[in-house]
Scaffold this active site. Structure first.
Site, PDB file in Angstrom:
ATOM      1  N   HIS A 154       0.907  -1.235  -0.090  1.00 61.90           N
ATOM      2  CA  HIS A 154       0.095  -0.093  -0.101  1.00 61.90           C
ATOM      3  C   HIS A 154       0.871   1.246  -0.075  1.00 61.90           C
ATOM      4  O   HIS A 154       0.333   2.286   0.333  1.00 61.90           O
ATOM      5  CB  HIS A 154      -0.896   0.103   1.213  1.00 61.90           C
ATOM      6  CG  HIS A 154      -1.599  -1.353   1.453  1.00 61.90           C
ATOM      7  ND1 HIS A 154      -2.751  -1.572   0.881  1.00 61.90           N
ATOM      8  CD2 HIS A 154      -1.345  -2.327   2.027  1.00 61.90           C
ATOM      9  CE1 HIS A 154      -3.329  -2.706   1.125  1.00 61.90           C
ATOM     10  NE2 HIS A 154      -2.532  -3.196   1.878  1.00 61.90           N
ATOM     11  N   SER A 275      15.449  22.027 -14.299  1.00 56.47           N
ATOM     12  CA  SER A 275      14.433  23.048 -14.450  1.00 56.47           C
ATOM     13  C   SER A 275      15.129  24.382 -15.313  1.00 56.47           C
ATOM     14  O   SER A 275      16.029  24.857 -15.056  1.00 56.47           O
ATOM     15  CB  SER A 275      13.815  23.500 -13.280  1.00 56.47           C
ATOM     16  OG  SER A 275      12.894  24.773 -13.384  1.00 56.47           O
ATOM     17  N   LYS A 281      16.973  22.216  -9.334  1.00 55.74           N
ATOM     18  CA  LYS A 281      16.123  20.817  -9.622  1.00 55.74           C
ATOM     19  C   LYS A 281      16.919  19.692 -10.492  1.00 55.74           C
ATOM     20  O   LYS A 281      17.828  20.011 -11.262  1.00 55.74           O
ATOM     21  CB  LYS A 281      14.954  21.226 -10.668  1.00 55.74           C
ATOM     22  CG  LYS A 281      13.899  21.980 -10.131  1.00 55.74           C
ATOM     23  CD  LYS A 281      12.979  21.098  -9.108  1.00 55.74           C
ATOM     24  CE  LYS A 281      11.754  20.489  -9.961  1.00 55.74           C
ATOM     25  NZ  LYS A 281      11.090  19.627  -9.413  1.00 55.74           N
ATOM     26  N   GLU A 288      10.062   9.316 -16.573  1.00 60.45           N
ATOM     27  CA  GLU A 288       8.566   9.865 -16.651  1.00 60.45           C
ATOM     28  C   GLU A 288       8.125   9.650 -18.185  1.00 60.45           C
ATOM     29  O   GLU A 288       7.057   8.970 -18.353  1.00 60.45           O
ATOM     30  CB  GLU A 288       8.513  11.376 -16.493  1.00 60.45           C
ATOM     31  CG  GLU A 288       8.633  11.638 -14.995  1.00 60.45           C
ATOM     32  CD  GLU A 288       8.789  13.021 -14.627  1.00 60.45           C
ATOM     33  OE1 GLU A 288       8.020  13.579 -13.803  1.00 60.45           O
ATOM     34  OE2 GLU A 288       9.870  13.619 -15.174  1.00 60.45           O
TER      35      GLU A 288
END
Ligand code: ARG
Length: 472
Positions: A154, A275, A281, A288
């Site tokens: 979970h 970024s 970043k 992704e």
């Protein structure tokens, strides 16, 4: 030579010709088409169905075309597909006798043969890619058999495992993905040639010979099935979706694990982005994009199944529209396999953080309950209740697992109406220690270093066998 000049009096409109053409994606089956024509012509010659000299001229022209490549073909709108373009090329060199090449053959059995010839190669590439990935995973895992990390259910802390055990879970999944392709291959590598349009031919063709020449394991035994079945494609693309599902899970994990909150891995710079505005970043863009590209493959499967659904026997031009989705699914899945392989194998595991997470949050609580069962002969459900309360109270008080004593345990037991357990303090601490926790899970399939080593040995044996079977 124009295919339309016999039956049809008028040319197709440009619009209709472009719309129905398969030439955009026929490029992929160009080599296979030459191979198919070559085997068929050789068989016609061997059977004395066509004149030997003519056959030799045709074969020579096919050789020349193979050397010159796809761009040597000429296309205008009268040319529907690669099969016609190849025949036109041979006709230009050989003259009208080139027409003998198409004796006892149809584009229907030809295209089915071509697709199978190319597909088996592409399946092989994917199989090798999966085996190499598994090999890399074992290599990464072998140094992490004692690197404890937290396992989740979970997405909540569950129980300690090791980095090696977790990585090998992915290897097992990839192994099954591989086995699916290996099984599908058996149904792909069958020869439809000789089915002709759909009812074979009255010429005395030798299907065993073309089967042998094309390296197929056998031929399809029903000509109607031979020209119209594409379940081998649907099956392959399902196998691709299963593979991509495995890959997408790896990507998802890397995205999560590389966050500040998890801090489990550091991604290699080569597979990260930054970024344009936030200078601090480091983003897992490759993971992704890979995660999302897997959706393309799922989409291709649905497209293919939807084209196939309720098609009447036998060949329908609809079947042509399946092929580009097959090649696209393969390209996307293969590229994703490669990049996820490289990305996973270049991450750095932050082993200290992994250990910290494994020891925190009472992830070892199951073992505390287990020693109550073993030492005090408590039913597991009772032990579960006592430990649950211990965790509850300790968490509320901000007490670390390392601070749990025998006295603490007994107080909770009494509070719940049970007797004192008088457990040894050492025993409690060992039960709560994540590495100990992992080591005593020494049963087949378990995370103990010994069992993980055994799983690695078995996996290495599997790799050896399969690399050998594929001739690598
Ligand atoms: N381009 C066609 C395909 O991919 C080749 C077969 C054409 N056959 C036909 N009867 N029009 O299916």
């Amino acid at each position: 030579m124009k295919i339309r000049t016999g039956r049809l009096e008028k040319e197709m409109t440009d619009e209709a010709a472009v719309y129905t053409s398969s030439l955009d994606f026929d490029r992929f089956i160009f080599d296979a088409d030459i191979q198919c024509n070559y085997a068929h012509t050789s068989m016609l010659k061997a059977q004395g169905i066509i004149d030997g000299d003519i056959a030799d001229k045709i074969l020579e022209a096919l050789d020349k075309l193979a050397e010159e490549g796809f761009d040597a073909l000429e296309f205008d709108h009268s040319v529907e597909d690669v099969h016609m373009a190849v025949e036109n090329y041979v006709t230009k060199l050989v003259g009208p006798d080139a027409g003998f090449m198409h004796t006892a053959k149809s584009r229907n059995d030809q295209v089915a043969t071509d697709i199978r010839l190319l597909l088996r190669e592409r399946i092989n590439e994917i199989e090798i890619g999966i085996l190499e990935f598994i090999e890399g995973i074992i290599d990464l895992a072998k140094d992490h058999k004692e690197s404890v990390m937290i396992g989740y259910t979970h997405l909540q802390h569950a129980q300690p495992v090791t980095i090696a055990h977790h990585l090998m879970a992915h290897a097992q999944s990839l192994k099954r993905d591989y086995q699916r392709f290996a099984d599908t291959y058996k149904r792909v590598n069958l020869n439809p040639l000789g089915s002709a349009a759909m009812a074979t031919t009255s010429f005395p063709i030798d299907r065993e010979l073309t089967t042998e020449l094309l390296g197929f394991d056998g031929y399809l035994e029903n000509s109607m099935d031979g020209v119209s079945s594409r379940d081998f494609i649907a099956e392959t693309v399902f196998d691709l979706t299963a593979l991509c599902t495995t890959l997408s899970k790896i990507c998802e994990e890397l995205v999560l694990w590389s966050t500040y909150e998890f801090g489990i891995v550091t991604m290699a710079d080569e597979y990260s982005s930054t970024s344009s505005i936030m200078p601090q970043k480091k983003n897992p863009d490759v993971a992704e994009v890979a995660r999302s590209k897997c959706a393309i493959v799922n989409g291709e499967l649905v497209t293919i199944l939807t084209i196939l659904k309720a098609l009447p026997y036998t060949y329908n031009r609809d079947l042509q529209e399946i092929t580009p989705h097959l090649w696209n699914a393969i390209d996307v899945a293969y590229d994703t396999l490669k990049i996820v392989n490289h990305m996973l194998l270049t991450v750095t595991f932050n082993t200290e953080r992994c250990l910290e997470l494994a020891g925190a949050n009472f992830a070892t609580a199951t073992d505390l309950a287990d020693i109550m069962v073993r030492e005090c002969k408590l039913p597991f459900r009772t032990a579960h209740k006592i430990v649950g309360r211990i965790v509850n109270e300790a968490t509320a008080e901000g007490l670390e697992p390392a601070k749990i004593t025998s006295e603490y345990v007994d107080n909770v037991a009494i509070e719940l109406g049970f007797e004192k357990l008088e457990l040894d303090n050492d025993l409690i601490q060992r039960a709560l220690d994540p590495l100990e926790n992992v080591k005593i899970r020494n049963v087949p399939g378990g995370p103990s270093p010994e069992m993980v080593q055994l799983a690695m040995n078995n996996m290495n044996q599997f790799l050896d066998d399969e690399f050998e079977r594929l001739g690598i």
